[in-house]
Write a protein that holds these residues in place. Structure first.
Motif, PDB file in Angstrom:
ATOM      1  N   LEU A   1     136.243 -88.314 -46.887  1.00 17.59           N
ATOM      2  CA  LEU A   1     135.263 -87.682 -46.009  1.00 17.59           C
ATOM      3  C   LEU A   1     135.751 -87.614 -44.573  1.00 17.59           C
ATOM      4  O   LEU A   1     135.445 -86.681 -43.839  1.00 17.59           O
ATOM      5  CB  LEU A   1     133.949 -88.467 -46.054  1.00 17.59           C
ATOM      6  CG  LEU A   1     133.230 -88.539 -47.407  1.00 17.59           C
ATOM      7  CD1 LEU A   1     132.142 -89.593 -47.350  1.00 17.59           C
ATOM      8  CD2 LEU A   1     132.644 -87.173 -47.763  1.00 17.59           C
TER       9      LEU A   1
ATOM     10  N   CYS B   1     130.582 -82.334 -46.261  1.00 14.76           N
ATOM     11  CA  CYS B   1     130.479 -82.749 -44.859  1.00 14.76           C
ATOM     12  C   CYS B   1     129.891 -81.665 -43.966  1.00 14.76           C
ATOM     13  O   CYS B   1     129.652 -81.917 -42.778  1.00 14.76           O
ATOM     14  CB  CYS B   1     131.856 -83.154 -44.341  1.00 14.76           C
ATOM     15  SG  CYS B   1     132.506 -84.659 -45.104  1.00 14.76           S
TER      16      CYS B   1
ATOM     17  N   PRO C   1     134.906 -82.153 -50.641  1.00 20.91           N
ATOM     18  CA  PRO C   1     134.547 -82.961 -49.476  1.00 20.91           C
ATOM     19  C   PRO C   1     134.256 -82.116 -48.235  1.00 20.91           C
ATOM     20  O   PRO C   1     133.408 -82.480 -47.415  1.00 20.91           O
ATOM     21  CB  PRO C   1     135.771 -83.863 -49.271  1.00 20.91           C
ATOM     22  CG  PRO C   1     136.898 -83.160 -49.933  1.00 20.91           C
ATOM     23  CD  PRO C   1     136.286 -82.432 -51.083  1.00 20.91           C
TER      24      PRO C   1
ATOM     25  N   TYR D   1     131.176 -85.747 -54.574  1.00 24.99           N
ATOM     26  CA  TYR D   1     130.928 -85.418 -53.173  1.00 24.99           C
ATOM     27  C   TYR D   1     129.539 -84.827 -52.948  1.00 24.99           C
ATOM     28  O   TYR D   1     129.000 -84.913 -51.833  1.00 24.99           O
ATOM     29  CB  TYR D   1     132.036 -84.520 -52.634  1.00 24.99           C
ATOM     30  CG  TYR D   1     133.271 -85.322 -52.317  1.00 24.99           C
ATOM     31  CD1 TYR D   1     133.264 -86.218 -51.258  1.00 24.99           C
ATOM     32  CD2 TYR D   1     134.427 -85.217 -53.091  1.00 24.99           C
ATOM     33  CE1 TYR D   1     134.378 -86.993 -50.961  1.00 24.99           C
ATOM     34  CE2 TYR D   1     135.547 -85.990 -52.795  1.00 24.99           C
ATOM     35  CZ  TYR D   1     135.514 -86.876 -51.737  1.00 24.99           C
ATOM     36  OH  TYR D   1     136.607 -87.653 -51.447  1.00 24.99           O
TER      37      TYR D   1
END
Length: 479
Positions: free
Chosen positions: A473, A178, A174, A133
């Protein structure tokens, strides 16, 4: 001279871990005391020894953690370029690798799983998820989720006790990639690796408030999931608790992902490589003492090879070694808690009472701790509780089928839909089965194989949403 090999004990040293007598909460990059007085001990399930004392966070403590996460999101993390967030994720991944031996021992002490599994499966996957990630953090526009995907804000994350550090990685990696900040609650029986991860966040110089960890039981999780200041709830655990969380989130703006229970079918056809299938069956249900949501707890075997497969499976079970989780020779560790052991015993007794035949290999159980021998049931009907309810222990129910259509019908005859396994040498049959099985993951001639690039999740009462891969995601982005 005996032709039976005896294994000398090969224990991993406990000296590589430094467990504090007492832990507080990790909020805004600092250790703080809970505003409440309730404290509990976490036990080593193999010995019932108290390992450490930890706090039960109050709703006011949850307020403090969510406030810290919101401030970190608004002022630092949500504004930080992806390439800069990636540096922190890479740093965390490398620290996890450097401290892998310590973390593996800590996980086995607190959870009861064999050190071989903690060392060779859990920890490599933990690091791999952060590495994976980290690579996505500056490429979100190319994930196929829209031209300008944006973070949600503050993520409330509640994880189970069966893979404490791995489930933490599945959630946190994740979310941070993000651009979200996190408040995470570990399970009350296995808080130690999450608390160790708090130190890793400090070691990686992660900005204060980006990751906050509050310990406690169901009330703490309820306060966190229901908090008005969170934008996303991610829960892995029982279907019953998942339903409660779904009800509490319904009608709000919060995004929700649930990864819940399972009752997976491991389907063996008459043309399968039976020795290979036996290893897959063992890995499918006895890995981590059966404490696996996607465990292959129902064996569906084609009628013509049932006797041959069961004979081979019983021979293999007789070689499994149950005992000290820190011994590198151990295959079956301790059940995580007394409550879980009671649940396994209750359902196993129900299997016998309903007419199924129970079998376990000769197996001496230690005097202290929570232990259950590897067990299989034959003569199981689809109406039996052991064929319908999630046991979450080292218990296998064996059913038979004659045709592929019957196998599909029996495999799908469950309220769950998390995973399945298919064993056959025909590629066309694998594809035919996979197309009809209502399971989020279908393994072919293997079982319990995980990779951070591959999505994982279920249907029906196994929850919704996906973790892992590019799909993971989406749960943390406004797209």
């Amino acid at each position: 001279m005996s032709d039976i090999f005896e294994y000398a004990p090969a224990p991993e040293s406990r000296d590589v871990v430094d467990i504090r007598p007492s832990y507080g909460l990790f909020v805004n990059g600092e250790w703080i005391d809970s505003l409440g007085d309730e404290r509990h001990k976490t036990l080593n399930p193999a010995t019932e020894e108290a390992l450490a004392e930890f706090s039960y966070a109050t709703p006011a403590d949850v307020d403090r953690a969510v406030d810290a996460a919101r401030k970190a999101y608004d002022s630092v993390w949500g504004r930080m370029p992806g390439r800069e967030r990636a540096k922190y994720l890479f740093r965390i991944a490398r620290i996890v690798q450097e401290r892998a031996r310590e973390l593996a021992v800590l996980e086995s002490l607190d959870n009861g799983k064999p050190i071989r599994e903690s060392r060779d499966v859990d920890l490599p996957l933990v690091a791999a998820h952060f590495f994976y990630y980290a690579g996505w953090a500056d490429k979100l526009r190319h994930a196929g989720l829209g031209e300008d995907p944006r973070p949600l804000g503050v993520a409330a994350q509640i994880i189970p006790w069966n893979f404490p550090l791995l489930m933490l990685a599945w959630k946190i990696a994740p979310a941070l990639a993000c651009g979200n900040t996190v408040v995470l609650k570990p399970a009350e029986t296995t808080p130690l690796t999450a608390l160790a991860f708090a130190e890793i966040c400090r070691q990686a110089d992660l900005p204060p408030g980006v990751v906050n960890i509050v310990t406690g039981a169901g009330e703490t999780g309820q306060a966190l999931a229901g908090h008005e200041g969170v934008d996303k709830v991610a829960f892995t655990g029982s279907t019953e608790v998942g339903r409660l969380i779904a009800r509490s989130v319904a009608g709000t703006r919060k995004k929700l992902t649930l990864e819940l229970g399972g009752k997976a079918a491991n389907i063996v056809f008459d043309d399968a490589a039976l020795d290979q299938a036996v290893e897959g069956i063992v890995n499918g249900i006895f890995f981590n003492q059966g404490h696996v949501c996607c465990a292959g707890s129902r064996l569906l075997v084609q009628e013509s090879v049932e006797d041959e497969l069961l004979a081979a499976l019983k021979r293999r079970l007789a070689t499994l070694r149950l005992g000290d989780p820190l011994d590198k020779n151990t295959d079956i560790g301790a059940v995580n808690s007394a409550a879980q052991l009671d649940r396994i015993r209750e359902l196993s007794d129900a299997g016998e009472a309903e007419g199924a035949q129970r079998w376990s290999p000769p197996c001496a159980l230690p005097d202290k701790g929570f232990w259950f021998p590897p067990t299989l049931f034959t003569g199981v009907a689809q109406s039996h509780r052991i064929a319908r309810e999630e046991i979450f222990g080292p218990v296998l129910s064996v059913l038979t089928f004659r045709t592929p259509a019957e196998a599909v019908e029996k495999a799908n005859n469950t309220p769950y839909g998390l995973s399945a396994g298919v064993w056959t040498e025909k590629g066309s049959r694998i594809l035919w089965m996979a197309d009809r099985l209502r399971a989020g993951v279908v393994w072919a001639n293997t079982f319990n194989k995980f990779d951070p690039t591959s999505p994982f999740g279920g249907y029906k009462e196994s929850g919704y949403g996906r973790e892992g891969g590019r799909h993971g995601l989406e749960a943390y982005l406004d797209v």
